[in-house]
Design an enzyme around this catalytic site. Structure first.
Site, PDB file in Angstrom:
ATOM      1  N   ARG A  50      -1.678 -19.427  24.123  1.00 56.17           N
ATOM      2  CA  ARG A  50      -1.034 -20.750  24.212  1.00 56.17           C
ATOM      3  C   ARG A  50       0.489 -20.633  24.298  1.00 56.17           C
ATOM      4  O   ARG A  50       1.158 -21.460  24.902  1.00 56.17           O
ATOM      5  CB  ARG A  50      -1.446 -21.606  23.011  1.00 56.17           C
ATOM      6  CG  ARG A  50      -1.097 -23.085  23.153  1.00 56.17           C
ATOM      7  CD  ARG A  50      -1.736 -23.906  22.055  1.00 56.17           C
ATOM      8  NE  ARG A  50      -1.581 -25.352  22.238  1.00 56.17           N
ATOM      9  CZ  ARG A  50      -0.769 -26.117  21.521  1.00 56.17           C
ATOM     10  NH1 ARG A  50      -0.052 -25.598  20.551  1.00 56.17           N
ATOM     11  NH2 ARG A  50      -0.694 -27.416  21.745  1.00 56.17           N
ATOM     12  N   ILE A 107       1.746 -30.815  25.750  1.00 56.89           N
ATOM     13  CA  ILE A 107       0.552 -29.971  25.714  1.00 56.89           C
ATOM     14  C   ILE A 107      -0.210 -30.486  24.496  1.00 56.89           C
ATOM     15  O   ILE A 107       0.366 -30.672  23.426  1.00 56.89           O
ATOM     16  CB  ILE A 107       0.929 -28.470  25.629  1.00 56.89           C
ATOM     17  CG1 ILE A 107      -0.296 -27.571  25.587  1.00 56.89           C
ATOM     18  CG2 ILE A 107       1.835 -28.154  24.472  1.00 56.89           C
ATOM     19  CD1 ILE A 107       0.037 -26.080  25.781  1.00 56.89           C
ATOM     20  N   SER A 108      -1.495 -30.803  24.667  1.00 51.26           N
ATOM     21  CA  SER A 108      -2.228 -31.512  23.606  1.00 51.26           C
ATOM     22  C   SER A 108      -2.380 -30.674  22.347  1.00 51.26           C
ATOM     23  O   SER A 108      -2.289 -29.451  22.372  1.00 51.26           O
ATOM     24  CB  SER A 108      -3.627 -31.892  24.085  1.00 51.26           C
ATOM     25  OG  SER A 108      -3.533 -32.716  25.191  1.00 51.26           O
ATOM     26  N   GLN A 109      -2.674 -31.380  21.280  1.00 45.76           N
ATOM     27  CA  GLN A 109      -2.968 -30.735  20.002  1.00 45.76           C
ATOM     28  C   GLN A 109      -4.192 -29.825  20.201  1.00 45.76           C
ATOM     29  O   GLN A 109      -5.198 -30.265  20.780  1.00 45.76           O
ATOM     30  CB  GLN A 109      -3.268 -31.851  19.013  1.00 45.76           C
ATOM     31  CG  GLN A 109      -3.530 -31.415  17.618  1.00 45.76           C
ATOM     32  CD  GLN A 109      -3.810 -32.621  16.707  1.00 45.76           C
ATOM     33  OE1 GLN A 109      -3.916 -33.748  17.171  1.00 45.76           O
ATOM     34  NE2 GLN A 109      -3.936 -32.355  15.429  1.00 45.76           N
ATOM     35  N   PRO A 110      -4.163 -28.555  19.762  1.00 45.38           N
ATOM     36  CA  PRO A 110      -5.293 -27.642  20.007  1.00 45.38           C
ATOM     37  C   PRO A 110      -6.645 -28.220  19.566  1.00 45.38           C
ATOM     38  O   PRO A 110      -7.657 -28.013  20.225  1.00 45.38           O
ATOM     39  CB  PRO A 110      -4.927 -26.413  19.185  1.00 45.38           C
ATOM     40  CG  PRO A 110      -3.450 -26.413  19.157  1.00 45.38           C
ATOM     41  CD  PRO A 110      -3.036 -27.855  19.131  1.00 45.38           C
TER      42      PRO A 110
END
Lengths: 243, 800
Positions: free
Chosen positions: A66, A92-95
């Site tokens: 990431r 970038i979205s939350q994992p």
């Protein structure tokens, strides 16, 4: 003196290499810790229709680097379970959300998947490890270019990207086994639903960029009926004393 | 003396204008809410100036004119400078829950915006301290200037863009500085600096150096990231900055709640953003009547399945989508109400060719008005009153508008719409859908409360709610829905995969069929709200969904303290949207203001403790503090109470603010003479004045509602005149206690004057935030009554 200078340079190179190795080790460690955190969340209060997260999804999150997908200044934050800004007003979205979305599409190795909104390319990279081919469309030119270069550099050969309008999907490669839309618009584009195979699934996160409220899952049954479900990431009963 | 008073008037006008302008600027670059927070804290600059003067008093006194001129020049420079600098801080309000560094950025914003307020107050405070004999006149021009400033900026903003207005305010402050030079003998450097800054200002204006750069996470910024998109035109007014955007390569297709089963797609559209957010669209007229067919497949089209050729009232017309819907669905006549005249002008004039004759259609009448005011003044009846979606989903979803007052969705508001309906008429309201439900259930609770007030015994038979995956449309009928209506509703929903959340005689099995939720939240919630145990349900629900009222018009306030630990714990598991930020921000602002105020004002002042007569510090300190709280409490309560009467929040702010400041200024100017007269007859002036304030205010609490009801139909200008006449006597007396107190302090302990100024400023900063917090919980009438208690207490403090 020349000798001293070369010594100095060698030391510098060694130190740099050592720090790179150390940094890489830290990233690997942080990634593993993140996956442990996500697994714990998923086990504790999963609201997923099928129960806990698919272990393959978490494995893939443990593999995809990431930190390569975030701006340099954000690398130290790359393995925190947070959304991060990636420039151009995008995130970038939350994992954990990436894990839930990936899980919901029920990816299989023979699947062909369409992604609308490449962003940094992270979601595409995660999907690419689970399916045969990912097609991804981005509407912001610099992001599209950067993501294409990044995915190529990192060796993702089964991802094809383009700059363009995601509203009409990617007709020549459709229909798709799954479609992932990375940001909700005012409505679900009907052309995208048409490009979904019978039995296919589409997932869309609903809410603000930093605060996803739910995931919209659209399933096209084998009889081509549309069934949708809205899944909240957390179990939250709004009424005290049970529902 | 005349020079000094003119300079003070200019500084005060520039300062209050800047405060209002800054709210505009930060609403454009950030979000309204954070704008409010930053400004509340920046006002501490007022209070901090008192400290600085107290500490440097001996040095400053012999250099009064020069110090004033320098301070006014620095005010001028900082007005422009802080906006430019503030925009360079990488503050992202949306990221605050994730990134603690954002708090540092926020703190930098506070520090930057404190500067101009500090210098403005430094000028006035300096005059108070160094020209004690002129206190009444200084206070008068200070308030008078501020009142004029409030009027000035609101009118200016109709003509100038915010950056142009900024330069103008800087020029006002600069002219105050130049005026003061008349009394300065050796000020060569200062004059040179003034000349250089004048040149810089002219260049700034000419070159357009000051530019507003909205946050990259606002809707407008995001739209402009798309290839080939561009702003076609911008219109600015105090109501907002409208930006019309074209995106030829990837066109806008804004159709909230469009069915999955839609048979046709939206035509190409131009987007109109208000303050970089809240999208409204202009549809391409060239697409022809068929181009609008998509409108039949949104949830908001439901009422047209029941009504035949209705007479429609659209509240909040925006760029016209709801009008197109009504026209396409066969409305026989439409009254369209829109607040912002520039929005209408854009569609009618600049983009007439693209938009077609939406607002000039023979069946359409356009009214520039605030929705509630229009309904109250109109005596027409309608078959359908339609309130559409004008706020953006992102803003609704983040909970940051929790403290925006909204009179559109109050019990009294809903009641007034229902009363304007024909016997078979419908009120239709469409909102974004949030899960778990908050505003939708609050809306239902509000509608039920309004119906019960009107004597409807079975609201369940007059209510229908349907939902798509992202919108919800509520119908409230003037009479019970008939079986044929229910059939039409069922057909409409089924064909479009919309879910039924409520209709008369609905069974649990009818709910949650197409877009399935984990629980049938909406059906269960509405059923509970219609039940006899509704109060218990509202109490137990984890969000605040009790009906909103005109006295507590916080429709978007959903926060409950007891849920905070749970939602904070869920944040990392994807539950961030459960946190209602608006309320927390308000509380955080109050805490910050108290802490920062104590550090900036009280601690440094604590160093100065000369031999004041016994009781001065405690008693007079409390006196000035209470006055600061009370004045703003009353002012804020009146702004709220006058919104409906004046028909526009902006008019209310301008008229009430200007009215209070100007008449209070007049009162302070007269206070000296009146005090002499009262004292001569053996009466205490402060007691008399506070008594008058309490009596008049109490009279207004009881009389204003009736008074407004009867006068609502009058012409706008007459209503403004009446408002000023109502404010005048109250404000006149409210301008007196402060100078009366200062007069006593000047006689007994002149060193206490900066303390008085600082404490009063500190209280003013806290009071704006505190008044809102109290209004959220107890309503504006309670805020007003509390202010009267403060006046009563201050009278006692003064006497003893």
């Amino acid at each position: 003196m020349p000798l001293n200078r070369s010594c100095y340079m060698v030391i510098c190179v060694v130190l740099l290499a050592a720090s790179a190795v150390a940094q890489e080790a830290t990233f690997t460690e942080n990634r593993a810790a993140l996956v442990r955190e996500l697994r714990a969340y998923a086990e504790r209060d999963s609201t997923l229709p099928g129960g806990a997260l698919d272990s393959r999804v978490l494995e893939v999150l443990g593999e995809v680097r990431r930190h390569e997908f975030v701006p340099d200044g954000q690398r130290a934050q790359a393995y925190k379970n947070h959304p991060l800004p990636i420039g151009h007003g995008q995130t970038i979205s939350q994992p954990y959300i990436v894990a839930l979305m990936t899980d919901l599409v029920k990816a299989e190795p023979e699947h062909v998947v369409l992604e609308v909104g490449t962003g940094s390319g992270y979601q595409a990279a995660v999907l690419a490890k689970l399916v045969k081919q990912v097609y991804s469309i981005e509407i912001i030119e610099p992001l599209a270019q950067e993501a294409a270069e990044r995915l190529e550099r990192l060796g993702y050969e089964n991802i094809e990207t383009k700059l363009g309008d995601g509203y009409f999907g990617w007709q020549e490669h459709g229909p798709f086994d799954a479609i992932v839309v990375t940001a909700a618009a005012s409505h679900v584009p009907p052309p995208l639903i048409q490009q979904l195979k019978p039995g296919g699934r589409m997932v869309i996160p609903v809410g603000g960029r930093f605060q996803i409220q739910s995931l919209l899952l659209i399933e096209k049954t084998l009889e081509e009926e549309i069934v949708t479900r809205q899944i909240t990431a957390v179990r939250f009963v709004p009424l005290t004393g049970g529902h | 003396m005349r020079f000094l008073l003119t300079a003070i008037c200019l500084v005060s006008a520039a300062a209050i204008s800047f405060e209002i302008l800054l709210m505009r600027i930060l609403s454009i670059t950030q979000w309204h809410h954070f704008a409010w927070m930053v400004i509340s804290l920046a006002l501490l600059g007022y209070a901090a100036s008192g400290t600085a003067i107290a500490l440097g008093r001996q040095w400053l006194e012999p250099r009064f004119h020069k110090a004033f001129a320098l301070s006014a020049l620095l005010l001028s420079v900082s007005i422009v400078g802080c906006v430019e600098l503030g925009q360079r801080v990488p503050f992202n309000a949306l990221e605050m829950i994730w990134n603690p560094r954002q708090f540092l950025h926020l703190a930098s914003m506070y520090l930057i915006f404190i500067v101009p307020f500090f210098f403005a107050a430094f000028c006035v405070g300096l005059a108070f301290t160094c020209r004690g004999s002129l206190i009444h006149r200084i206070y008068f021009v200070d308030l008078f200037g501020a009142g004029l400033g409030a009027l000035l900026i609101i009118s200016l903003l109709f003509w100038l863009t915010p950056p142009q207005a900024l330069v103008l305010l800087a020029a006002m402050a600069l002219s105050a500085s130049v005026i003061m030079m008349v009394k300065v003998t050796a000020g060569g450097t200062l004059i040179a600096a003034q000349i250089a800054w004048s040149a810089a200002l002219l260049l700034t204006l000419q070159q357009g150096w000051v530019e507003l750069r909205p946050s990259e996470f606002k809707g407008l910024s995001q739209a402009l990231q798309v290839v080939d998109s561009r702003v076609l035109t911008e219109k600015s007014s105090p109501l907002g900055l409208l930006s019309v955007v074209e995106s030829p390569r990837i066109p806008f297709r804004h159709a909230p709640g469009l069915s999955f089963n839609a048979q046709s797609l939206p035509p190409e559209q131009l987007a109109v953003f208000t303050d970089g957010e809240a999208i409204s669209v202009i549809n391409d007229f060239a697409a022809g009547p068929g181009g609008m067919d998509y409108l039949a497949d949104v949830t908001a089209a439901l009422p047209f399945r029941i009504l035949d050729a209705p007479k429609v009232l659209v509240l909040g017309a925006g760029a016209g989508s709801d009008l197109l819907l009504a026209l396409q669905q066969g409305a026989s006549h439409i009254d369209a109400v829109e607040l912002n005249p520039q929005m209408i002008a854009l569609v009618r004039e600049r983009f007439a060719e693209f938009a077609g004759p939406v607002f000039d259609h023979p069946l359409v009448d356009v009214h520039i008005a605030e929705a509630r005011g229009f309904v109250a003044r109109s005596n027409k009846r309608y078959d359908l009153i339609q309130i559409g979606l004008l706020d953006s989903f992102g803003v609704t979803g983040s909970g940051v508008q929790a403290l925006n007052e909204s009179y559109l969705y109050t019990v009294e508001g809903i009641r007034s719409y229902l009363e304007r309906l024909e016997s078979g008429g419908l009120l239709a309201i469409t909102r974004w859908l949030r899960i778990p439900p908050r505003d939708s259930l609050k809306l239902v609770a509000t509608v039920i409360a309004a119906m019960r007030e009107m004597g409807v015994s079975q609201p369940e038979s007059q209510l229908v709610v349907i939902r798509s995956w992202n919108t919800l449309t509520l119908l409230a009928g003037k009479r019970p829905f008939q079986p044929e209506d229910i059939d039409a509703i069922r057909d409409f929903a089924q064909l479009r995969f919309f879910d039924l959340a409520w209709f008369p005689s609905m069974q649990p099995g009818d709910a949650n069929r197409f877009n399935q939720l984990e629980f049938p939240y909406f059906y269960d919630g509405i059923a509970a709200l219609l039940d006899a145990e509704a109060g218990n349900f509202i109490e137990r629900y984890k969000f605040y969904i009790a009906p909103a009222t005109d006295n507590r018009p916080y429709f978007f306030h959903f926060f409950k303290w007891r849920v905070l630990p749970e939602v904070l714990a869920l944040r990392k598991r994807g539950g961030a949207s459960l946190i209602e930020w608006g309320y927390l921000i308000l509380v955080a602002t109050l805490v910050q203001a108290v802490i920062a105020g104590s550090i900036l004002i009280l601690l440094p002042l604590a160093r100065i403790r000369p031999g004041w007569p016994a009781g001065i510090a405690g008693r007079m300190g409390s006196y000035f503090f209470l006055l600061g709280l009370a004045f703003l409490f009353i002012e804020m309560a009146f702004i709220q109470k006058f919104i409906l009467f004046l028909g526009h929040p902006l008019y209310s702010v301008a008229v009430v603010l200007a009215g209070f400041l100007i008449f209070a200024g007049a009162g302070s100017g007269y206070s000296g003479r009146m005090a002499n007269r009262l004292e001569a007859s053996g009466r205490s002036p402060v007691q008399f004045v506070t008594g008058a304030i309490i009596t008049i205010s109490l009279g207004y609490v009881f009389l204003l509602p009736t008074c407004f009801e009867h006068l609502m139909g009058l012409d706008e200008r007459i209503r403004i005149g009446i408002s000023l006449a109502l404010i005048a006597p109250l404000a006149f007396f409210m301008g007196m206690p402060f100078p009366l107190g200062l007069k006593r302090v000047a006689a007994q302990a002149p060193d206490f004057i900066p303390w008085a100024w600082g404490l009063n400023g500190f209280a003013s900063v806290i009071s704006a935030v505190l008044a809102t917090l109290l209004a959220v919980h107890f309503g504006f009438t309670a805020v007003l009554l509390m202010a009267l208690v403060f006046y009563g207490l201050s009278s006692l403090l003064f006497r003893n």
